[in-house]
Design an enzyme around this catalytic site. Structure first.
Site, PDB file in Angstrom:
ATOM      1  N   ASP A 426       0.860  -1.176   0.000  1.00  0.00           N
ATOM      2  CA  ASP A 426       0.000   0.000   0.000  1.00  0.00           C
ATOM      3  C   ASP A 426       0.901   1.231   0.000  1.00  0.00           C
ATOM      4  OD1 ASP A 426      -2.309   1.637   0.357  1.00  0.00           O
ATOM      5  OD2 ASP A 426      -1.905   1.722   2.499  1.00  0.00           O
ATOM      6  N   THR A 428      -0.346   4.933   1.093  1.00  0.00           N
ATOM      7  CA  THR A 428      -0.649   5.884   2.157  1.00  0.00           C
ATOM      8  C   THR A 428      -0.475   5.232   3.523  1.00  0.00           C
ATOM      9  OG1 THR A 428      -2.274   6.897   0.696  1.00  0.00           O
ATOM     10  CG2 THR A 428      -2.375   7.491   3.024  1.00  0.00           C
ATOM     11  N   ARG A 850      -5.890   3.886  -7.905  1.00  0.00           N
ATOM     12  CA  ARG A 850      -7.338   3.847  -7.697  1.00  0.00           C
ATOM     13  C   ARG A 850      -7.822   2.419  -7.477  1.00  0.00           C
ATOM     14  NH1 ARG A 850      -9.166   8.429  -5.742  1.00  0.00           N
ATOM     15  NH2 ARG A 850      -8.840  10.235  -7.054  1.00  0.00           N
ATOM     16  N   ASP A 876      -1.387  -0.641   6.098  1.00  0.00           N
ATOM     17  CA  ASP A 876      -1.659  -0.115   7.440  1.00  0.00           C
ATOM     18  C   ASP A 876      -3.131   0.099   7.721  1.00  0.00           C
ATOM     19  OD1 ASP A 876      -1.744   3.435   7.352  1.00  0.00           O
ATOM     20  OD2 ASP A 876      -1.893   2.105   5.630  1.00  0.00           O
TER      21      ASP A 876
END
EC number: 7.6.2.1
Length: 1234
Positions: A426, A428, A850, A876
Site C-alpha cells: 500500500d 498511504t 485507484r 496499514d
C-alpha cells in the site's frame, strides 16, 4: 474560542454540494422487503427487547478457540497432521502383541509432543483474547433515561441505544448521526481504519434530528429506523427514519461506521443500528486463513515419501518373512529354531504364513516408524516461537517515537520471510507518513528552498564522488522543526522576500497559497496557535507554508477568508479579509482548483493552482514571462521525487464575472444528464488567460529510510508492486520519490481515460434509443457498450505494451507499468489476467492506482497463484486487510492510529524501513535455520531407522528390535533434538551486518537453494550411508570376537547399545560440522546430549531388569571395560563423517554458494575490497532495475553517453577544422605555385 467559532460557521456551504439534504431515491422503495427488513426502536428499551432477540450484541471475538472448544478442536488440529495420526495409531497398536516394543514407551513421546503444541496454541490464542478484552472494554456514554448519559462498556451496547461520542473517540458500533455540536449537524470523521485515508470525511445529520444538541433533548426522544440488513458494503446505506410522524430517507451521509474516529468535532449523538459482528467493518473481516509456508508443504511431501519408503520396506520384509516362515518346518526340522515355530500361536506359524506375513507387516510398520521424526513438528514449533521472540526483541526494529517494537503475531511463517519474491505494498501510511512537507518553490523564474528530499538523501549516501560542502550542509539541516514545513531559504524567509527583485510576484504567490484552499483553521485557546484541518495533506502544507512565510490564514466563514499579511512597506502584520465568491473544486479530471475572491480594494481575483499538464495551456501570452525557467525547475523537482503544482492568477472585470456567476449558478441548479459537462464548460471559460506566478514543490513525505530500504530489497532480487487507492499523479510522484520510477524510465500507462471511452461515457446518460442508434443498432444498452469499449481499449493497450516489452528486453531497458482502477477491473477478468500478469512480471515497477480493497486482494491472489512465488503484502489500513490475508505473508504497519491491518497481519512493524532487516536478516536466518534443521532431522532419523532395517535384514526379518524400548522412544526426544533446536535458533551463516551489506545473499531463499530436492536427497543419502557404515562396521568387528573378560561373545544387548552409542555420536558430531556459528548453548546441547546418553545408560541400567530389560548393567559390566567398544566408536565416528567432510570441502572450494563466498571474503578480511564485493554481486540472478542504486547507475550511463556524444561532436568538429585548414593550405600552395 475554537469551539464557539466552529459553531458559528456553516462549513457545509464551503463545498459545492449540500450535505444531508437527502431526497427519496429509488432504493428506498426496497425498504421493508428482503434484505431491507431491519427495524430499530431508538431510545425505546421496551419495544427494542422484541427485536433484540434476533440482533447480536456488541461483543467482538477474534479468537480461534473458546474454553469449551479448545481441547477437542486443538486435538483435531494436531491429528490432522498425517505424521501425528500415524503415531497415534502406533500408540494404540503398541498395546497389542504385534508391537515390537512396550506401549508406555511409545505413548509418552507422543503425549509430550502433542501437549507442547497445544500449550503453544493456547498461549497464542490467549493473546488474541486479551486484545478482544481491551477492545470490548472501551468506554462510551450511553443514554440511560431522563436525559442522563452514563459511561458504559462497548460490549454492553444494544441496538437502539443512543450514544454520545466525543472528539478523538472511536465509534463503538455502526451509528446513525442524529446531531452534533455544529448548528447544521455536521461532523468530521477520520476513516483511516477503514480505507487508509487520513483526509476527513464530512457527515451530516437529517434536519429532523439536527436540533437535538443537548443531553436533555433525549429524555422523550423516540424514533424508528427501518434499514438494510447487515452487509459488507462500506459505501452504501439505505434506510428511513420515522420521527414525530414524519419519514426521512437515510443515506451513507448519516452513517458513522465502527472503528472510524470523530475528528474536529466536539461531540455527536448517534443511535446504534448495527452491533458486534453485524457492523460493516466486521462484515468485511474474514477469518484469518490458515497459512503454511512452502517449506512446511514440502516437508509434508518428504514425510509422504518416507511413508512410502516405510511401507515399501515393511512390505518387502513381510514377503520375505512369509516365505521363510512357510519354509521353517521341513520334515519336522526347525530351520529358525530360535523363533520356536513349533511353539507359536500364530506369529511364526509355518502353517499360516500369509497371516504371519500380515501380522509381521503391522509389526514392521511400527518398528520402522522411527524413519518418521515424531519430534519434528514440535521442535519446529519451539524453534519458530523462539525465532519470533528474537524478532520481537530486535532493538533495530523498535520505533521509539510510538513505542512500537516488531511483533510476530504468528510464528508459522518465519522461514517464508526468507523466500519473498514479490512485495505488494500500500502507499498511504505504508510508504508515506500521511503528511506533506513544503520543501521548495519556484517564484518568478527563481528557485527557492534548500531542503533535501528523501531521494536526494538516498542518492547522496550512494554517491562515490564527494559532494560539495554546501550540499552536505543542506542534508544535515533538512530536519523539519514544523510539521508540513521543511523549507530553508533566507532570501524569502523572515520577511526578506520584500527585498527580492520580484517582490510583488512573491507577494501574489504567497497570498494565493493562503487563500486558494478549503482548509479549516483551529485556534488553540491557550497558546493562540493556528492549526489546520484540510481535505488533503498537501493543502495543509500550503497554508502552513504561507503562514510561515508571512501570510497567516486564521479565520474562515462561508463568505470570507481572513489573513494576517506581512506588509512589505512597514514590515508589520496587517489583517485583511477576502470575500469568498466561488470555489471551483479540485477533481481528478480537472487536476486544478480555483477560487474567486474580492479583496479589500474591490478587485476581483481568480486564484488557481493545478497540475502543469493542464495549467500551462491556460496561461495567457503575456503571462508566460517565467515559463521556461519554471518548467526547468519543475523537471528538477520531479527528479527529486517532489509533487509540483503551478500557481497562476488573473484579475476579472465586473461584467465578465457577473456573466460567469449567472451561468454558473444556473448550471449548478440544472437537472440534466449532462449537467457536469455544462458546469465544466462554464468553468473553463473563466479559467483562462492566467498569469504565471510560479510552482510549489512538496514532498509526499516518505517514512524514514524508504528509498534505501527499497534499494536493498531490489538488490536482493525482490520485486515491489504498489497498490494504492490514490489517483495516478500522486502514485507516480511517490514512485519517483522512492526510486521505483526515475527520469528516463519508460512508463507504460494503461488508463480507461481515453477519448473513445470519454465520448461513450457522455452517451451513457442519454436515452436507450439514442445509445442504440449511435451504436449502429447493436443490441446492447449504453452501460454494456461502455464496458465493452473500455475492455477492448485495455486489451489493445496491453497488446501494445507487450510489444514495447519485447523491444525493451532486447535493449535491456527498464519499464514501469502504471494502471488505473477501472482498467484493472478488466485486466483481472479471466480472459485478460494472464496477459496482464505476463506484462507486469516483465516490468521493473508496477503501480496500480485507484485500486479498491477487493482489487488489491485479487491482484495479490493472481501473483501468488499464477507465479507460484512467495508474496508479501504490507499495509496499514482496513482497506489492506484482504490483501494481507490473501498474500503468503501479511505485514501490518502499526502506526500512530489504526490497528485493523495489524490485527489481520502475520507480523506487525512500525515503519516500512524495518522490512529490510525483517527480510534480509531475520528472513534469511530463519529460512536457512529451518531448512538446515529439517534436512538434519530427516538425516538423523534415516540414519537411525535404517540401522533397524539392516538389523532386520540380518535377523531374517524376525521383527526383533535392535535397541531397547526406551532407547527407541527417547532418541528423538532427548539425545538428538536439543542440538537441532539450538541450530534452528542460533545458527548464522553470516552476521546481520553482512546480510545487509550483501543483499544478494537473500536470493538463496528466492531460488530455494537450501531446501531444494537435490539438497534433501543428498542429506537422505548421507543418512543411508551413515546407517550402513554404523551397522556393518559394528557387525563385522563384533560378530566373532570375544567381548567380555570371560570370553563371552557379543549379544543383542551389547550390539544394540554399541550401535546406539555410535548413532548418538555420529549424528551429534554431524551437527557440529554443519553449524556455522557456535555459541556456548550449542556446545552444551551437542556435547551435553552425548554425555547425557552415557548418564542415562548408567542410570537406566541400574534399574531392576524387569523394567530395564536388555539395558540392565550393560554399560558397567560389558561396554565400559571393553577397549574395543571405545575403539569401534571412534573408528565408526571418523568413517561416518568422512564422506560428508570430503563432499563439503570440494563443494565449498569449487562450487561455493553465496553465503560461502561471503564467508571467504570475511575470513580473508576483504569485505571492504570493491573488486571482491563486485565479484560476489555479479552472481545475482536479477539485474537491479529500481532503487537508488539503479537510479545512480542510470544517471552515470546518461552522463557517459552525453560525454561520448560531446566527444564525438568535438572530434567531428576538429576533423572539419583540420580538413578546412588543410584545404586552405593547399589553396595557398596552389596560389604560390601559380
Amino acid at each position: 474560542m475554537a469551539g464557539g467559532r466552529r459553531r458559528r460557521h456553516h462549513f457545509s456551504r464551503i463545498h459545492a454540494f449540500t450535505c444531508g439534504r437527502a431526497s427519496m431515491r429509488e432504493e428506498h422503495s426496497l425498504i421493508g422487503g428482503p434484505g431491507f427488513s431491519r427495524k430499530v426502536y431508538c431510545n425505546d428499551p421496551e419495544r427494542a427487547m422484541e427485536s433484540l432477540l434476533s440482533y447480536g450484541d456488541n461483543y467482538v471475538r477474534t479468537t480461534k478457540y473458546t474454553l469449551a472448544t479448545f481441547i477437542p478442536k486443538s486435538l483435531f488440529e494436531q491429528f490432522r497432521r498425517v505424521a501425528n495420526f500415524y503415531f497415534l495409531v502406533c500408540a494404540v497398536l503398541s498395546f497389542f502383541p504385534v508391537s515390537p516394543y512396550s506401549g508406555v514407551s511409545n505413548v509418552v513421546p507422543l503425549l509430550v509432543v502433542v501437549a507442547a503444541t497445544m500449550v503453544k496454541e493456547f498461549i497464542e490464542d490467549f493473546r488474541r483474547k486479551q486484545q478482544d478484552i481491551e477492545m470490548n472494554n472501551r468506554k462510551v456514554k450511553v443514554h440511560r433515561g431522563d436525559g442522563v448519559f452514563d459511561i458504559s462498556k462497548w460490549r454492553d451496547l444494544k441496538v437502539g441505544d443512543v450514544v454520545r461520542v466525543e472528539k478523538d473517540e472511536f465509534f463503538p458500533a455502526d451509528l446513525i448521526l442524529l446531531a452534533s455540536n455544529y448548528d447544521d449537524a455536521i461532523c468530521y470523521v477520520e476513516t483511516m481504519n477503514l480505507d487508509g485515508e487520513t483526509n476527513l470525511k464530512l457527515k451530516q445529520a437529517l434536519e429532523g434530528s439536527s436540533m437535538l444538541q443537548e443531553d436533555s433533548n433525549y429524555q422523550n426522544f423516540r424514533a424508528v429506523i427501518t434499514c438494510e440488513d447487515p452487509n459488507a458494503n462500506l459505501y452504501t446505506f439505505v434506510g428511513s427514519l420515522d420521527l414525530e410522524d414524519q419519514q426521512y430517507p437515510l443515506a451513507p451521509q448519516q452513517l458513522l461506521l465502527r472503528d472510524s474516529k470523530l475528528r474536529n468535532t466536539d461531540f455527536i449523538y448517534g443511535v446504534v443500528i448495527f452491533t458486534g459482528h453485524d457492523t460493516k467493518v466486521m462484515q468485511n473481516a474474514t477469518d484469518p486463513p490458515s497459512k503454511r509456508s512452502k517449506i512446511e508443504k514440502r516437508m509434508d511431501k518428504i514425510i509422504y515419501c518416507l511413508f512410502v519408503v516405510l511401507i515399501l520396506i515393511s512390505f518387502i520384509g513381510s514377503i520375505f518373512f512369509g516365505l521363510m516362515t512357510d519354509d521353517d518346518l521341513e520334515n519336522g526340522r526347525m530351520k529358525r529354531w530360535y523363533l520356536r515355530p513349533d511353539n507359536t500361536e500364530i506369529y511364526y506359524d509355518p502353517n499360516s504364513p500369509v497371516v504371519a506375513a500380515i501380522l509381521h507387516f503391522l509389526t514392521a510398520l511400527m518398528l520402522y516408524g522411527y524413519l518418521i521424526p515424531i519430534s519434528l513438528y514440535v521442535s519446529i514449533e519451539i524453534v519458530k516461537v523462539l525465532q519470533s521472540i528474537f524478532i520481537n526483541q530486535d532493538v533495530h526494529m523498535y520505533y521509539a517515537e510510538t513505542d512500537k517494537p516488531a511483533h510476530a503475531r504468528t510464528s508459522n511463517l518465519n522461514e517464508e520471510l526468507g523466500q519473498v519474491d514479490t512485495i505488494l505494498s500500500d502507499k498511504t501510511g505504508t510508504l508515506t507518513c500521511n503528511s506533506m512537507e513544503f520543501i521548495k518553490c519556484s517564484i518568478a523564474g527563481v528557485a527557492y528552498g534548500r531542503g533535501a528530499t528523501e531521494v536526494e538523501r538516498a542518492l547522496s549516501r550512494r554517491q562515490e564522488t564527494p559532494f560539495s560542502q554546501e550540499f552536505k550542509e543542506r542534508i544535515s539541516e533538512s530536519k523539519p522543526s514544523i510539521k508540513g514545513f521543511n523549507f530553508k531559504d533566507e532570501r524569502i524567509m523572515n520577511g526578506n522576500w520584500a527585498k527580492e527583485p520580484n517582490a510583488n510576484v512573491i507577494q501574489n504567490f504567497l497570498r494565493l497559497l493562503a487563500v486558494c484552499h478549503t482548509a479549516i483553521p483551529e485556534i488553540d485557546e491557550e497558546t493562540g496557535k493556528v492549526s489546520y484541518e484540510a481535505e488533503s495533506p498537501d493543502e495543509a502544507a500550503f497554508v502552513i507554508a504561507a503562514r510561515e512565510l508571512g501570510f497567516e490564514f486564521y479565520e474562515r466563514t462561508h463568505t470570507t477568508i481572513s489573513l494576517r499579511e506581512l506588509d512589505p512597506m512597514s514590515g508589520n502584520k496587517i489583517e485583511r479579509s477576502y470575500k469568498l465568491l466561488n470555489i471551483l473544486e479540485f477533481s481528478s479530471a480537472r487536476k486544478r482548483m480555483s477560487v474567486i475572491v474580492r479583496d479589500e480594494e474591490g478587485k476581483l481575483l481568480l486564484l488557481s493552482k493545478g497540475a502543469d499538464s493542464v495549467m500551462f495551456e491556460r496561461i495567457a501570452k503575456n503571462g508566460r514571462e517565467f515559463e521556461e525557467y519554471t518548467k526547468q525547475h519543475i523537471s528538477e523537482y520531479a527528479d527529486s521525487g517532489l509533487r509540483t503544482l503551478i500557481l497562476a492568477y488573473r484579475e476579472l472585470n465586473e461584467e465578465e464575472y457577473n456573466q460567469f456567476n449567472k451561468e454558473f449558478t444556473e448550471a449548478k441548479n440544472l437537472v440534466s444528464a449532462d449537467q457536469e459537462q455544462i458546469v465544466e464548460r462554464i468553468i473553463q471559460s473563466i479559467e483562462k488567460d492566467l498569469i504565471l506566478l510560479g510552482a510549489t514543490a512538496v514532498e509526499d513525505k516518505l517514512q524514514d529510510g524508504v528509498p534505501e530500504c527499497i534499494d536493498k530489497l531490489a538488490q536482493a532480487g525482490i520485486k515491489l508492486w504498489v497498490l494504492t487507492g490514490d489517483k495516478m499523479e500522486t502514485a507516480i510522484n511517490i514512485g519517483f520519490a522512492c526510486s521505483l520510477l526515475r527520469q528516463g524510465m519508460k512508463q507504460i500507462i494503461i488508463s480507461s481515460d481515453t477519448p473513445e471511452t470519454k465520448s461513450l461515457e457522455k452517451m451513457e446518460d442519454k436515452s436507450a434509443a439514442e445509445v442504440i442508434a449511435i451504436a449502429c443498432c447493436i443490441n446492447f444498452d449504453g452501460t454494456l457498450l461502455i464496458f465493452q469499449a473500455i475492455k477492448s481499449s485495455v486489451i489493445r493497450q496491453l497488446r501494445e505494451a507487450k510489444t514495447l516489452l519485447t523491444t525493451s528486453d532486447e535493449n535491456f531497458e527498464a519499464l514501469a507499468l502504471i494502471i488505473d482502477g477501472k482498467s484493472l477491473t478488466y485486466a483481472l477478468e479471466d480472459d485478460v489476467k494472464d496477459s496482464f500478469l505476463e506484462l507486469a512480471i516483465g516490468c521493473a515497477s508496477v503501480i496500480c492506482c485507484r485500486s479498491s480493497p477487493k482489487q488489491k486482494a485479487l491482484v495479490t491472489r493472481l501473483v501468488k497463484m499464477r507465479t507460484g512465488s512467495t508474496t508479501l503484502a504490507i499495509g496499514d489500513g482496513a482497506n489492506d486487510v484482504g490483501m494481507l490475508q490473501e498474500a503468503d505473508i501479511g505485514i501490518g504497519i502499526s502506526g500512530v492510529e489504526g490497528m485493523q491491518a495489524v490485527m489481520s497481519s502475520d507480523i506487525a512493524i512500525a515503519q516500512f524501513r524495518y522490512l529490510e532487516r525483517l527480510l534480509l536478516v531475520h528472513g534469511h536466518w530463519c529460512y536457512r535455520r529451518i531448512s538446515s534443521m529439517i534436512c538434519y532431522f530427516f538425516y538423523k532419523n534415516i540414519a537411525f531407522g535404517f540401522t533397524l532395517f539392516f538389523f532386520e535384514l540380518y535377523a531374517s526379518f524376525s521383527g526383533q528390535a535392535a535397541y531397547n524400548d526406551w532407547f527407541l522412544s527417547l532418541y528423538n526426544v532427548f539425545f538428538t533434538s536439543l542440538p537441532v533446536i539450538a541450530l534452528g535458533v542460533f545458527d548464522q551463516d553470516v552476521s546481520s551486518k553482512h546480510c545487509l551489506r550483501f543483499p544478494l545473499l537473500y536470493q538463496e531463499g528466492i531460488q530455494n537453494i537450501l531446501f531444494s530436492w537435490k539438497r534433501i536427497i543428498g542429506w537422505a543419502l548421507n543418512g543411508v550411508v551413515t546407517s550402513a557404515i554404523i551397522f556393518f562396521f559394528c557387525i563385522r568387528t563384533m560378530e566373532h570376537q570375544a567381548f567380555r573378560k570371560g570370553g563371552q561373545v557379543v549379544g543383542l544387548e551389547v550390539l544394540g547399545a554399541t550401535m546406539y552409542t555410535c548413532v548418538v555420536w555420529v549424528v551429534n558430531c554431524q551437527m557440529a560440522l554443519s553449524i556455522s556459528y557456535f555459541t556456548y548453548i550449542q556446545h552444551i546441547f551437542i556435547w551435553g546430549s552425548i554425555i547425557f546418553w552415557y548418564i542415562f545408560l548408567l542410570a537406566y541400567g541400574a534399574i531392576d531388569p524387569s523394567f530395564s530389560t536388555t539395558a540392565y548393567k550393560v554399560f558397567i559390566e560389558a561396554l565400559a571395560p571393553a577397549p574395543s567398544f571405545w575403539f569401534i566408536t571412534l573408528l565408526i565416528l571418523i568413517a561416518s563423517l568422512l564422506p560428508y567432510f570430503v563432499y563439503a570441502s570440494i563443494q565449498m572450494r569449487f562450487f561455493p554458494m553465496y553465503h560461502q563466498m561471503i564467508q571467504w571474503i570475511r575470513k580473508d578480511g576483504q569485505t571492504s575490497d570493491p573488486e571482491y564485493c563486485d565479484m560476489v554481486r555479479q552472481r545475482s540472478i536479477r539485474h537491479t532495475t529500481v532503487g537508488t542504486t539503479a537510479r545512480l547507475e542510470a544517471s552515470k550511463r546518461l552522463e557517459a553517453s552525453k560525454r561520448l556524444e560531446i566527444s564525438v561532436h568535438s572530434s567531428a568538429s576538429k576533423r572539419i577544422e583540420l580538413s578546412n585548414f588543410a584545404a586552405s593550405k593547399r589553396s595557398e600552395g596552389n596560389s604560390e605555385d601559380r
